[in-house]
Design a protein around this motif. Structure first.
Motif, PDB file in Angstrom:
ATOM      1  N   LEU A  19       0.837  -1.197   0.000  1.00 28.74           N
ATOM      2  CA  LEU A  19       0.000   0.000   0.000  1.00 28.74           C
ATOM      3  C   LEU A  19       0.873   1.249   0.000  1.00 28.74           C
ATOM      4  O   LEU A  19       2.060   1.193   0.327  1.00 28.74           O
ATOM      5  N   CYS A  20       0.256   2.374  -0.325  1.00 31.58           N
ATOM      6  CA  CYS A  20       0.912   3.671  -0.322  1.00 31.58           C
ATOM      7  C   CYS A  20       1.599   3.879   1.017  1.00 31.58           C
ATOM      8  O   CYS A  20       1.002   3.540   2.043  1.00 31.58           O
ATOM      9  N   PRO A  21       2.798   4.346   1.034  1.00 30.57           N
ATOM     10  CA  PRO A  21       3.565   4.952  -0.056  1.00 30.57           C
ATOM     11  C   PRO A  21       4.546   3.992  -0.735  1.00 30.57           C
ATOM     12  O   PRO A  21       5.337   4.405  -1.572  1.00 30.57           O
ATOM     13  N   PHE A  22       4.507   2.689  -0.378  1.00 32.81           N
ATOM     14  CA  PHE A  22       5.510   1.754  -0.873  1.00 32.81           C
ATOM     15  C   PHE A  22       5.662   1.739  -2.400  1.00 32.81           C
ATOM     16  O   PHE A  22       6.795   1.781  -2.891  1.00 32.81           O
ATOM     17  N   PRO A  23       4.571   1.685  -3.194  1.00 34.98           N
ATOM     18  CA  PRO A  23       4.776   1.671  -4.649  1.00 34.98           C
ATOM     19  C   PRO A  23       5.567   2.884  -5.168  1.00 34.98           C
ATOM     20  O   PRO A  23       6.431   2.734  -6.040  1.00 34.98           O
ATOM     21  N   ILE A  24       5.310   4.055  -4.617  1.00 37.96           N
ATOM     22  CA  ILE A  24       6.019   5.252  -5.075  1.00 37.96           C
ATOM     23  C   ILE A  24       7.455   5.267  -4.554  1.00 37.96           C
ATOM     24  O   ILE A  24       8.385   5.633  -5.278  1.00 37.96           O
ATOM     25  N   VAL A  25       7.662   4.836  -3.326  1.00 39.00           N
ATOM     26  CA  VAL A  25       9.015   4.771  -2.761  1.00 39.00           C
ATOM     27  C   VAL A  25       9.874   3.821  -3.591  1.00 39.00           C
ATOM     28  O   VAL A  25      11.018   4.133  -3.954  1.00 39.00           O
ATOM     29  N   GLU A  26       9.326   2.663  -3.922  1.00 37.63           N
ATOM     30  CA  GLU A  26      10.070   1.693  -4.734  1.00 37.63           C
ATOM     31  C   GLU A  26      10.266   2.186  -6.166  1.00 37.63           C
ATOM     32  O   GLU A  26      11.293   1.921  -6.786  1.00 37.63           O
ATOM     33  N   ALA A  44       0.946  -2.665  -9.620  1.00 33.97           N
ATOM     34  CA  ALA A  44       0.499  -2.442  -8.249  1.00 33.97           C
ATOM     35  C   ALA A  44      -0.926  -2.955  -8.072  1.00 33.97           C
ATOM     36  O   ALA A  44      -1.696  -3.015  -9.035  1.00 33.97           O
ATOM     37  N   THR A  45      -1.259  -3.303  -6.839  1.00 33.50           N
ATOM     38  CA  THR A  45      -2.642  -3.659  -6.518  1.00 33.50           C
ATOM     39  C   THR A  45      -3.325  -2.542  -5.746  1.00 33.50           C
ATOM     40  O   THR A  45      -4.538  -2.577  -5.558  1.00 33.50           O
ATOM     41  N   ASP A  46      -2.571  -1.551  -5.290  1.00 33.88           N
ATOM     42  CA  ASP A  46      -3.128  -0.396  -4.582  1.00 33.88           C
ATOM     43  C   ASP A  46      -3.712   0.569  -5.613  1.00 33.88           C
ATOM     44  O   ASP A  46      -2.981   1.122  -6.433  1.00 33.88           O
ATOM     45  N   PRO A  47      -5.033   0.788  -5.611  1.00 28.11           N
ATOM     46  CA  PRO A  47      -5.640   1.677  -6.598  1.00 28.11           C
ATOM     47  C   PRO A  47      -5.165   3.124  -6.482  1.00 28.11           C
ATOM     48  O   PRO A  47      -5.324   3.910  -7.414  1.00 28.11           O
ATOM     49  N   GLY A  48      -4.555   3.478  -5.360  1.00 26.08           N
ATOM     50  CA  GLY A  48      -4.032   4.831  -5.183  1.00 26.08           C
ATOM     51  C   GLY A  48      -2.973   5.197  -6.206  1.00 26.08           C
ATOM     52  O   GLY A  48      -2.731   6.382  -6.458  1.00 26.08           O
ATOM     53  N   ILE A  49      -2.366   4.203  -6.834  1.00 24.98           N
ATOM     54  CA  ILE A  49      -1.332   4.487  -7.825  1.00 24.98           C
ATOM     55  C   ILE A  49      -1.903   5.272  -9.012  1.00 24.98           C
ATOM     56  O   ILE A  49      -1.182   6.012  -9.670  1.00 24.98           O
ATOM     57  N   ALA A  50      -3.193   5.123  -9.253  1.00 28.49           N
ATOM     58  CA  ALA A  50      -3.825   5.821 -10.375  1.00 28.49           C
ATOM     59  C   ALA A  50      -3.728   7.337 -10.230  1.00 28.49           C
ATOM     60  O   ALA A  50      -3.639   8.053 -11.223  1.00 28.49           O
ATOM     61  N   THR A  51      -3.732   7.830  -9.006  1.00 33.01           N
ATOM     62  CA  THR A  51      -3.570   9.277  -8.791  1.00 33.01           C
ATOM     63  C   THR A  51      -2.144   9.619  -8.362  1.00 33.01           C
ATOM     64  O   THR A  51      -1.615  10.654  -8.752  1.00 33.01           O
ATOM     65  N   ASP A  52      -1.526   8.723  -7.582  1.00 39.52           N
ATOM     66  CA  ASP A  52      -0.184   9.017  -7.066  1.00 39.52           C
ATOM     67  C   ASP A  52       0.884   9.056  -8.153  1.00 39.52           C
ATOM     68  O   ASP A  52       1.755   9.931  -8.139  1.00 39.52           O
ATOM     69  N   MET A  53       0.847   8.120  -9.097  1.00 39.09           N
ATOM     70  CA  MET A  53       1.914   8.047 -10.094  1.00 39.09           C
ATOM     71  C   MET A  53       1.960   9.273 -11.011  1.00 39.09           C
ATOM     72  O   MET A  53       3.037   9.841 -11.211  1.00 39.09           O
ATOM     73  N   PRO A  54       0.835   9.723 -11.573  1.00 39.76           N
ATOM     74  CA  PRO A  54       0.914  10.938 -12.401  1.00 39.76           C
ATOM     75  C   PRO A  54       1.420  12.150 -11.622  1.00 39.76           C
ATOM     76  O   PRO A  54       2.222  12.933 -12.146  1.00 39.76           O
ATOM     77  N   MET A  55       0.997  12.289 -10.357  1.00 41.05           N
ATOM     78  CA  MET A  55       1.453  13.425  -9.548  1.00 41.05           C
ATOM     79  C   MET A  55       2.937  13.312  -9.241  1.00 41.05           C
ATOM     80  O   MET A  55       3.662  14.302  -9.300  1.00 41.05           O
ATOM     81  N   THR A  67      -1.451   5.013 -16.917  1.00 40.99           N
ATOM     82  CA  THR A  67      -1.789   4.172 -15.773  1.00 40.99           C
ATOM     83  C   THR A  67      -3.186   3.629 -16.043  1.00 40.99           C
ATOM     84  O   THR A  67      -4.091   4.396 -16.371  1.00 40.99           O
ATOM     85  N   PHE A  68      -3.330   2.314 -15.921  1.00 39.46           N
ATOM     86  CA  PHE A  68      -4.621   1.700 -16.228  1.00 39.46           C
ATOM     87  C   PHE A  68      -4.776   0.412 -15.433  1.00 39.46           C
ATOM     88  O   PHE A  68      -3.799  -0.184 -14.987  1.00 39.46           O
ATOM     89  N   LYS A  69      -6.045   0.009 -15.256  1.00 39.85           N
ATOM     90  CA  LYS A  69      -6.360  -1.234 -14.546  1.00 39.85           C
ATOM     91  C   LYS A  69      -6.281  -2.389 -15.541  1.00 39.85           C
ATOM     92  O   LYS A  69      -6.786  -2.298 -16.651  1.00 39.85           O
ATOM     93  N   ASP A  70      -5.603  -3.454 -15.120  1.00 37.31           N
ATOM     94  CA  ASP A  70      -5.463  -4.658 -15.952  1.00 37.31           C
ATOM     95  C   ASP A  70      -5.795  -5.851 -15.072  1.00 37.31           C
ATOM     96  O   ASP A  70      -4.942  -6.324 -14.324  1.00 37.31           O
TER      97      ASP A  70
END
Length: 83
Positions: A19-26, A44-55, A67-70
């Motif tokens: 979960l956040c913030p691990f995906p962005i930290v990594e 990632a499985t954390d849906p927060g990446i959809a907003t966190d990654m572009p920012m 960024t998209f759901k697959d």
């Protein structure tokens, strides 16, 4: 479903199950190790990446490609840019 014409990633980083913030930290750690112009795919499985990654890409001056759901996972593509 993937947007058309995404480049083949130079590296894939799987942060599934975290979960956040691990995906962005990594992501930050992985990007540092890549040459300029390289493409990173973050899974990632954390849906927060959809907003966190572009920012995060905007803040760090990297190019956010998509960024998209697959299925159960989210896939985020970015290209490393120099500063």
């Amino acid at each position: 479903m993937a947007p058309p014409s995404l480049p083949t990633p130079d590296r894939t980083l799987d942060t599934s199950g975290t979960l956040c913030p691990f995906p962005i930290v990594e992501t930050a750690r992985a990007v540092r190790a890549l040459p300029e112009g390289a493409v990173l795919l973050v899974v990632a499985t954390d849906p927060g990446i959809a907003t966190d990654m572009p920012m995060w890409c905007r803040a760090m001056h990297h190019e956010h490609l998509a960024t998209f759901k697959d299925g159960a996972a989210w896939k985020s593509y970015l290209r490393k840019r120099g500063r």
